[in-house]
Enzyme design. Sequence first.
Site, PDB file in Angstrom:
ATOM      1  N   PHE A  77       3.816  -2.961   2.717  1.00 39.01           N
ATOM      2  CA  PHE A  77       3.714  -2.350   2.305  1.00 39.01           C
ATOM      3  C   PHE A  77       2.777  -1.726   1.067  1.00 39.01           C
ATOM      4  O   PHE A  77       2.493  -2.844   0.095  1.00 39.01           O
ATOM      5  CB  PHE A  77       5.147  -2.302   1.830  1.00 39.01           C
ATOM      6  CG  PHE A  77       5.240  -0.373   0.437  1.00 39.01           C
ATOM      7  CD1 PHE A  77       5.889   0.769   1.347  1.00 39.01           C
ATOM      8  CD2 PHE A  77       5.114  -0.694  -0.429  1.00 39.01           C
ATOM      9  CE1 PHE A  77       5.719   1.480   0.092  1.00 39.01           C
ATOM     10  CE2 PHE A  77       4.847   0.571  -1.419  1.00 39.01           C
ATOM     11  CZ  PHE A  77       5.308   2.315  -1.047  1.00 39.01           C
ATOM     12  N   ASP A 136      -3.191  -7.789  -2.612  1.00 35.42           N
ATOM     13  CA  ASP A 136      -2.053  -6.456  -3.167  1.00 35.42           C
ATOM     14  C   ASP A 136      -1.072  -6.794  -3.492  1.00 35.42           C
ATOM     15  O   ASP A 136       0.116  -7.512  -3.331  1.00 35.42           O
ATOM     16  CB  ASP A 136      -1.557  -5.279  -1.892  1.00 35.42           C
ATOM     17  CG  ASP A 136      -0.985  -4.699  -2.692  1.00 35.42           C
ATOM     18  OD1 ASP A 136      -0.740  -4.434  -3.522  1.00 35.42           O
ATOM     19  OD2 ASP A 136      -0.508  -3.418  -1.519  1.00 35.42           O
ATOM     20  N   LYS A 183       1.946  -1.789 -11.437  1.00 37.99           N
ATOM     21  CA  LYS A 183       3.041  -1.376 -11.786  1.00 37.99           C
ATOM     22  C   LYS A 183       3.816  -2.248 -12.943  1.00 37.99           C
ATOM     23  O   LYS A 183       3.003  -0.782 -14.093  1.00 37.99           O
ATOM     24  CB  LYS A 183       3.823  -2.519 -10.376  1.00 37.99           C
ATOM     25  CG  LYS A 183       4.693  -1.602  -9.595  1.00 37.99           C
ATOM     26  CD  LYS A 183       5.558  -1.282  -8.619  1.00 37.99           C
ATOM     27  CE  LYS A 183       5.656  -0.703  -7.329  1.00 37.99           C
ATOM     28  NZ  LYS A 183       5.260  -1.005  -6.560  1.00 37.99           N
TER      29      LYS A 183
HETATM   30  C1  LIG Z   1       4.871  -0.539  -4.838  1.00 39.17           C
HETATM   31  C2  LIG Z   1       3.569  -0.928  -3.777  1.00 39.17           C
HETATM   32  C3  LIG Z   1       2.341  -0.361  -3.752  1.00 39.17           C
HETATM   33  C4  LIG Z   1       2.750   1.315  -3.875  1.00 39.17           C
HETATM   34  O1  LIG Z   1       2.973   1.348  -5.534  1.00 39.17           O
HETATM   35  P1  LIG Z   1       2.503   2.679  -6.237  1.00 39.17           P
HETATM   36  O2  LIG Z   1       1.954   2.920  -7.714  1.00 39.17           O
HETATM   37  O3  LIG Z   1       4.184   3.401  -5.997  1.00 39.17           O
HETATM   38  O4  LIG Z   1       1.445   4.080  -5.593  1.00 39.17           O
HETATM   39  C5  LIG Z   1       1.599  -0.525  -2.815  1.00 39.17           C
HETATM   40  N1  LIG Z   1       1.621  -2.578  -2.995  1.00 39.17           N
HETATM   41  C6  LIG Z   1       2.527  -2.929  -3.384  1.00 39.17           C
HETATM   42  C7  LIG Z   1       2.567  -4.239  -2.403  1.00 39.17           C
HETATM   43  C8  LIG Z   1       3.937  -2.017  -4.283  1.00 39.17           C
HETATM   44  O5  LIG Z   1       4.966  -2.913  -4.396  1.00 39.17           O
END
Ligand SMILES: *Cc1c(COP(=O)(O)O)cnc(C)c1O
Length: 399
Positions: free
Chosen positions: A140, A225, A254
């Site tokens: 994700f 990520d 985040k």
């Molecule tokens: C939440 C998340 C994203 C996307 O972040 P947004 O601020 O919602 O665009 C990307 N990668 C990971 C691992 C995430 O948990």
Amino acid sequence: MRTADYIALEDRYGAKNYLPLDVVLTRGDGVWVYDVEGNKYLDCLSSYSAVNQGHCHPRILQALVDQAQKLTLTSRAFRNDRLGEFYKVLCETTGYEMTLPMNTGAEAVETAIKAARKWGYRVKQVEQDKAEIIVCEGNFHGRTTTIVGFSSEPQYREDFGPFTPGFVLIPYGDAAALEAAITPNTVAFLVEPIQGEGGVIVPPDGYLRAVRDICNRHNILFMADEIQTGLGRTGKLFACDHENVRPDVMIVGKALSGGFYPVSAVLSSREILGLFRPGDHGSTFGGNPLGAAVAATALSVLVDEGMIENAARLGQYFQERLAKIPSPYVKEVRGKGLLIGVELKPEAGGARRFCEALQTRGILAKETHTHIIRFAPPLVITRQEIDWALEHITAVLTA
Ligand SMILES: *Cc1c(COP(=O)(O)O)cnc(C)c1O
């Protein structure tokens, strides 16, 4: 207005791209949130780890208010007096040379993809438009069309094509599969050190070390990520720190803003981020003074107040205690620090009904992938609060 009125209003005008629990929140303080009926809940999601510092942390709030009264947005057509300080705190805290600020996580992932491709063409000398980036099944990385194009989740893709080419999917946690997928056109491997949305999937020990080694040997960029796993969530600053590996490109978002404001960033070396020239990339809000002031403070708070150590200590405690619950429904408890997944057996009938039962007892948790309950409270949680939660979780999982 009561709960039902708020829900009706929202559903009257809003697209239904989420299926939230029917709790309408109006206030938050630390690990607690309050609904419009006056009920109090322990937040075990932390807005997908965006509020690691706890809801409405007073120091971050003060930074937001102070900056909002002075200057909020200049665009990067002009400089502002908060950006340099934010860069310095971010780079010194994380040990990276350079950063590029954006707003949402998905934008930072897109930025990392652009950086990797540019590095591939300029430095690795891959033929134009041939660059490949390897990604993992169950990933994700966000919701843009490019990013969902390399998702393995059918619902994330359905009806949204055609997609951006240049991505190769391999199984997660399988270093041999990475090595086998590399071609002369491979520029990068993009991976989450723990798959959060994928169901709190922890790869085998040594995986990240093996990835680092393979990326070195084949001259490809290791891009982590850590939008969800980073900034203390797993009990270290980064989840990659558990294996002492340093990715070439680190993506954060985040909790970078403590949940006050969307701030994300790509961190890397001068060799890689230095390839961007004026006009190559941008964002109207990226690097704005309000976001910069909030994020600099949110990072300091995380470190100064010992939240990362707290996540390590209490995360282990919480996970051990969860694993001891004599539940007929639980298949596995896993995770690192305060990112914990409780996977239920298929015959448990899905995680949703357990989340609804927890809600009635004052705990907000969200199911992920039908059978998994994620417990990821703010990193300021205390042992007493965890003990309180465990009583209710035990009752729900043994009922
Ligand atoms: C939440 C998340 C994203 C996307 O972040 P947004 O601020 O919602 O665009 C990307 N990668 C990971 C691992 C995430 O948990």
